[in-house]
Every structure is written in structure tokens, then in C-alpha cells.
Design a protein around this motif. Structure first.
Motif, PDB file in Angstrom:
ATOM      1  N   UNK A 100       0.872  -1.197   0.087  1.00  0.00           N
ATOM      2  CA  UNK A 100       0.001  -0.163  -0.018  1.00  0.00           C
ATOM      3  C   UNK A 100       0.694   1.257   0.080  1.00  0.00           C
ATOM      4  N   UNK A 101       0.571   2.211  -0.794  1.00  0.00           N
ATOM      5  CA  UNK A 101       1.153   3.515  -0.961  1.00  0.00           C
ATOM      6  C   UNK A 101       0.246   4.636  -0.573  1.00  0.00           C
ATOM      7  N   UNK A 102       0.590   5.609   0.153  1.00  0.00           N
ATOM      8  CA  UNK A 102      -0.384   6.609   0.279  1.00  0.00           C
ATOM      9  C   UNK A 102      -0.017   7.827  -0.686  1.00  0.00           C
ATOM     10  N   UNK A 103      -1.244   8.306  -1.361  1.00  0.00           N
ATOM     11  CA  UNK A 103      -1.241   9.153  -2.282  1.00  0.00           C
ATOM     12  C   UNK A 103      -2.195  10.197  -2.104  1.00  0.00           C
ATOM     13  N   UNK A 104      -2.242  10.534  -0.607  1.00  0.00           N
ATOM     14  CA  UNK A 104      -3.043  11.713  -0.160  1.00  0.00           C
ATOM     15  C   UNK A 104      -4.439  11.220  -0.219  1.00  0.00           C
ATOM     16  N   UNK A 105      -5.158  11.585  -1.272  1.00  0.00           N
ATOM     17  CA  UNK A 105      -6.717  11.293  -1.349  1.00  0.00           C
ATOM     18  C   UNK A 105      -6.881   9.767  -1.527  1.00  0.00           C
ATOM     19  N   UNK A 106      -6.031   9.010  -1.948  1.00  0.00           N
ATOM     20  CA  UNK A 106      -6.138   7.681  -2.294  1.00  0.00           C
ATOM     21  C   UNK A 106      -4.923   6.942  -2.064  1.00  0.00           C
ATOM     22  N   UNK A 107      -5.250   5.663  -1.899  1.00  0.00           N
ATOM     23  CA  UNK A 107      -4.084   4.519  -1.885  1.00  0.00           C
ATOM     24  C   UNK A 107      -3.825   3.721  -2.848  1.00  0.00           C
ATOM     25  N   UNK A 108      -2.767   3.516  -3.312  1.00  0.00           N
ATOM     26  CA  UNK A 108      -2.217   2.614  -4.549  1.00  0.00           C
ATOM     27  C   UNK A 108      -2.148   1.219  -3.882  1.00  0.00           C
TER      28      UNK A 108
END
Length: 171
Positions: A100-108
Motif C-alpha cells: 500500500x502506498x499513500x497518495x493523499x486522497x487515495x491509496x495505491x
């Protein structure tokens, strides 16, 4: 670009949620049953059943049961860092890594299944079958987290249809 092969595949999707919620969806029995499984039991290395709200840990074993499939998936939790990475044994002969990678408004969400044997049966059942399956389940997770709906079939019994797992897109 990496070369595609039958011994592994990767699936990715952005989902508008928090890292904590996403990890809960993968890392607890309660979470994984909210969008994916009918039942998930995790046993500690001492053989004690984990509480459904408790996060899994490396060394745990699992028994998963799906809606519309009579079989069980059994395996081991290889890694679980409590934050953004889980790795399990899967399909008896391969492994699945969730990162999981945090991308602000979303998680990849990235799912990689690897160490898949390359005999013809494994190409069909594991590479093709699991690749299609994970694509659906990741889309189901997005629908659940972003819109509060589930796309998988729970109303109609598909267990008596021999090729249901290959034909139904919402198995």
C-alpha cells in the motif's frame, strides 16, 4: 518495462480511502470478510484463533472460505508489518504480496502473485484464474470503500455450475 511471464503478475488500483482502513481490509478477519470472503480464520503460531478485529502477524496460518465456492484456501502469513505490507502463501505453490502506498486522497494498492509454476495446469488455474479473480476482487474493494456497495454474488448459488469460477465475473 518488465517482461510479462506466467510465473508472476501484478495488479494495481487507486482507491480513495485511508491507509489504516485499507490495511484493516486486508489485515484482519473482520476486514477481509467485509468485501472478499465468507469466512477467514487466522491462527497464531501457537494455534490460537485470532479475534476478528485483531491484526494478523507473520507466522500466522489462515483458512479462507469464499461465497459460492465450497473449497478452502489454506496458507501462511509470511509478513505483515501492521501498516502497508502483507505477504502470504497462496494456492499451495505461490505467494501473494499486498503493498500500500499513500497518495493523499487515495491509496495505491499493488498486488503481486509470484512463484507460480509454469506447467500448463498452473498457467490456466493459477496465472489466468487468479489474475482474473484478483482483478475483480480489487474492483470490488474499490466499490466497497468508495461507494459502500459489493459487486460479488451472494444471492445466487453458483457452486453447482462447473465452470462458474471461469465464467462469472463476480464470483
Amino acid at each position: 518495462m518488465e517482461k510479462l511471464s506466467f510465473d508472476s503478475f501484478t495488479k494495481k488500483i487507486y482507491i480513495k480511502t485511508s491507509m489504516e482502513k485499507m490495511y484493516w481490509c486486508w489485515g484482519t478477519s473482520e476486514g477481509i470478510c467485509s468485501w472478499f470472503l465468507r469466512k477467514a480464520d487466522y491462527l497464531t503460531s501457537e494455534g490460537k484463533l485470532r479475534d476478528s478485529k485483531e491484526f494478523i502477524k507473520a507466522g500466522d496460518t489462515y483458512i479462507w472460505e469464499w461465497h459460492n465456492w465450497d473449497g478452502q484456501e489454506k496458507g501462511q502469513v509470511i509478513q505483515a508489518n501492521g501498516k502497508n505490507y502483507i505477504e502470504i502463501s497462496f494456492a499451495e505453490v505461490s505467494k501473494v504480496a499486498i503493498s500500500l502506498e499513500d497518495h493523499g486522497k487515495a491509496v495505491l494498492l499493488s498486488l503481486r502473485q509470484y512463484e507460480i509454476p509454469t506447467d500448463e495446469e498452473s498457467k490456466l488455474n493459477i496465472h489466468y484464474g487468479c489474475s482474473n479473480g484478483w482483478s475483480f476482487w480489487m474492483a470490488n474493494l474499490k466499490a466497497y470503500l468508495e461507494h459502500g456497495i459489493l459487486l460479488n454474488e451472494t444471492e445466487f448459488d453458483l457452486t453447482k455450475i462447473p465452470l462458474a469460477g471461469f465464467e462469472f465475473v463476480n464470483m
